[in-house]
Design a protein around this motif. Structure first.
Motif, PDB file in Angstrom:
ATOM      1  N   VAL A   1       0.835  -1.207   0.000  1.00  0.00           N
ATOM      2  CA  VAL A   1       0.000   0.000   0.000  1.00  0.00           C
ATOM      3  C   VAL A   1       0.868   1.254   0.000  1.00  0.00           C
ATOM      4  CG1 VAL A   1      -1.759   1.290   1.270  1.00  0.00           C
ATOM      5  CG2 VAL A   1      -1.882  -1.207   1.163  1.00  0.00           C
ATOM      6  N   PHE A   2       1.914   1.266   0.826  1.00  0.00           N
ATOM      7  CA  PHE A   2       2.865   2.377   0.880  1.00  0.00           C
ATOM      8  C   PHE A   2       4.258   1.867   0.547  1.00  0.00           C
ATOM      9  CE2 PHE A   2      -0.075   4.130   4.345  1.00  0.00           C
ATOM     10  CZ  PHE A   2      -0.805   4.872   3.426  1.00  0.00           C
ATOM     11  N   LYS A   3       5.073   2.761  -0.022  1.00  0.00           N
ATOM     12  CA  LYS A   3       6.472   2.424  -0.277  1.00  0.00           C
ATOM     13  C   LYS A   3       7.364   2.834   0.876  1.00  0.00           C
ATOM     14  CE  LYS A   3       6.169   2.631  -5.325  1.00  0.00           C
ATOM     15  NZ  LYS A   3       6.700   3.278  -6.560  1.00  0.00           N
ATOM     16  N   GLU A   4       6.899   3.817   1.640  1.00  0.00           N
ATOM     17  CA  GLU A   4       7.649   4.288   2.813  1.00  0.00           C
ATOM     18  C   GLU A   4       6.666   4.569   3.937  1.00  0.00           C
ATOM     19  OE1 GLU A   4       7.934   8.994   1.526  1.00  0.00           O
ATOM     20  OE2 GLU A   4       9.685   7.684   1.308  1.00  0.00           O
ATOM     21  N   PRO A   5       7.127   4.608   5.186  1.00  0.00           N
ATOM     22  CA  PRO A   5       6.208   4.809   6.309  1.00  0.00           C
ATOM     23  C   PRO A   5       5.401   6.109   6.174  1.00  0.00           C
ATOM     24  CG  PRO A   5       8.353   4.115   7.106  1.00  0.00           C
ATOM     25  CD  PRO A   5       8.515   4.385   5.636  1.00  0.00           C
ATOM     26  N   TYR A   6       4.123   5.992   6.489  1.00  0.00           N
ATOM     27  CA  TYR A   6       3.213   7.143   6.436  1.00  0.00           C
ATOM     28  C   TYR A   6       3.086   7.736   7.834  1.00  0.00           C
ATOM     29  CZ  TYR A   6      -1.076   9.831   5.615  1.00  0.00           C
ATOM     30  OH  TYR A   6      -2.006  10.838   5.511  1.00  0.00           O
ATOM     31  N   ASP A   7       3.291   9.038   7.949  1.00  0.00           N
ATOM     32  CA  ASP A   7       3.229   9.705   9.253  1.00  0.00           C
ATOM     33  C   ASP A   7       1.781  10.085   9.555  1.00  0.00           C
ATOM     34  OD1 ASP A   7       3.694  10.956  11.610  1.00  0.00           O
ATOM     35  OD2 ASP A   7       5.150  12.409  10.845  1.00  0.00           O
ATOM     36  N   PHE A   8       1.079   9.181  10.231  1.00  0.00           N
ATOM     37  CA  PHE A   8      -0.332   9.427  10.538  1.00  0.00           C
ATOM     38  C   PHE A   8      -0.522  10.653  11.416  1.00  0.00           C
ATOM     39  CE2 PHE A   8      -0.401   4.947   9.374  1.00  0.00           C
ATOM     40  CZ  PHE A   8      -1.581   4.830   8.660  1.00  0.00           C
ATOM     41  N   MET A   9       0.446  10.957  12.280  1.00  0.00           N
ATOM     42  CA  MET A   9       0.303  12.058  13.228  1.00  0.00           C
ATOM     43  C   MET A   9       0.623  13.422  12.614  1.00  0.00           C
ATOM     44  SD  MET A   9      -0.775  10.313  15.650  1.00  0.00           S
ATOM     45  CE  MET A   9      -0.836   8.548  15.964  1.00  0.00           C
ATOM     46  N   ALA A  10       1.019  13.449  11.357  1.00  0.00           N
ATOM     47  CA  ALA A  10       1.382  14.713  10.716  1.00  0.00           C
ATOM     48  C   ALA A  10       0.343  15.172   9.705  1.00  0.00           C
ATOM     49  CB  ALA A  10       2.745  14.578  10.022  1.00  0.00           C
ATOM     50  N   HIS A  11      -0.775  14.466   9.590  1.00  0.00           N
ATOM     51  CA  HIS A  11      -1.803  14.817   8.622  1.00  0.00           C
ATOM     52  C   HIS A  11      -3.144  15.034   9.322  1.00  0.00           C
ATOM     53  CE1 HIS A  11       1.294  12.823   6.186  1.00  0.00           C
ATOM     54  NE2 HIS A  11       0.862  13.563   5.169  1.00  0.00           N
ATOM     55  N   ILE A  12      -3.842  16.073   8.912  1.00  0.00           N
ATOM     56  CA  ILE A  12      -5.084  16.476   9.583  1.00  0.00           C
ATOM     57  C   ILE A  12      -6.121  15.358   9.540  1.00  0.00           C
ATOM     58  CG2 ILE A  12      -6.995  18.111   9.559  1.00  0.00           C
ATOM     59  CD1 ILE A  12      -5.054  20.167   8.347  1.00  0.00           C
ATOM     60  N   GLY A  13      -6.358  14.812   8.343  1.00  0.00           N
ATOM     61  CA  GLY A  13      -7.395  13.796   8.190  1.00  0.00           C
ATOM     62  C   GLY A  13      -7.127  12.537   8.988  1.00  0.00           C
TER      63      GLY A  13
END
Length: 303
Positions: A152-164
């Motif tokens: 799904v992702f190629k690199e870690p997604y920063d969940f805490m850095a995005h508003i949604g």
């Protein structure tokens, strides 16, 4: 007649005696703090470094400052958005589960087990729940590892850095923690509906969907309104989940800062005047929104 009246009067005294503990607790821990909060809201009372300012009477200046200079509207919108994100799926899931568990035609097995399981998240402390999700959805957490592993992702997604993602996580956690409690309440309401009404609707040829919307929902309205109002009040008081998930910052860009988190910052800085004014405004706002809910839901009542 006079003797009978005196006996009834003596018997009624026990009711007042049993009310004394409640009255003492209510006055001590609710009424007095409420009056003190309202009183402090009219004073300038805060710490400036090591110097204490006040208490100085300033009237309504704390209220004016909150309404004109602060981000009260922004924090209110943040709170309502995260409450809606949690409440909408919560009420849909609870209605669905309640309809399943109370439908005698389905004859579901293991109902007691499933009722216990769905209520368990409500028993977990919000702080523990928030820490769990903070660990799961961190950049190096298991959720990112799984999403990368399945492509799904190629690199870690920063969940805490995005508003949604932050708002979505708060709403999702509130949904998980409270849908069990809501399900139990709705089930209690559905079980109080006489079976004869369902049987009459079936005889008249009503479909299951028509029975649910035309019979169940109208008769479930008092419980539904209670769930809506209590959930709204709880949503306005949302604090622990976003506080721990964002480490009290309300990031990103204070888009997850709630009204109670804003209040807590004033209390932490010992600005008791502003904290008192914000508490009073929150009380008024809660009463106003609850009155709107009652007004809207009472429109279709029989005149």
């Amino acid at each position: 007649m006079k003797k009978k009246k005196s006996v009834v009067t003596r018997y009624n005294r026990w009711g007042y005696i049993f009310l004394i503990p409640f009255a003492v607790v209510f006055v001590t821990f609710q009424l007095i703090p409420l009056c003190t909060t309202i009183y402090n809201s009219f004073f300038e009372n805060y710490m400036s470094g090591l110097r204490k300012v006040g208490p100085n009477f300033i009237g309504l200046k704390n209220y004016a400052k909150l309404l004109t200079e602060g981000d009260l509207g922004k924090y209110f919108c943040n709170t309502m958005i995260m409450w809606i994100l949690g409440f909408v799926p919560q009420i849909i899931l609870s209605l669905l589960l309640s309809a399943w568990f109370t439908n005698p035609q389905l004859r579901l097995k293991g109902q007691r087990f499933f009722k216990t399981v769905i209520y368990l998240p409500n028993l977990i402390m919000a702080a523990a729940f928030s820490m769990l999700f903070f660990t799961l959805f961190s950049k190096g957490g298991p959720v990112n590892s799984i999403l990368i592993a399945i492509g799904v992702f190629k690199e870690p997604y920063d969940f805490m850095a995005h508003i949604g993602s932050v708002r979505g996580l708060v709403g999702f956690m509130n949904c998980l923690m409270w849908f069990g409690n809501t399900t139990i309440l709705l089930m209690a309401g559905m079980m109080g509906i006489p079976d004869s009404l369902y049987e009459a609707a079936e005889v008249d040829g009503a479909t299951p969907g028509q029975i649910f919307w035309k019979v169940t929902m109208p008769l479930l309205k008092p419980i539904f309104v209670y769930v809506l109002v209590t959930s709204l009040i709880g949503g306005l008081q949302m604090f622990d989940v976003p506080q721990i998930l964002t480490n009290g910052s309300g990031d990103p860009m204070r888009t997850s800062m709630t009204l109670i988190m804003y209040l807590n910052k004033h209390l932490f800085s010992k600005n008791f005047g502003m904290a008192g004014a914000l508490s009073v405004l929150l009380l008024i706002l809660t009463g106003f929104l609850s009155a709107i809910v009652f007004q809207v839901t009472a429109k279709d009542e029989v005149q």
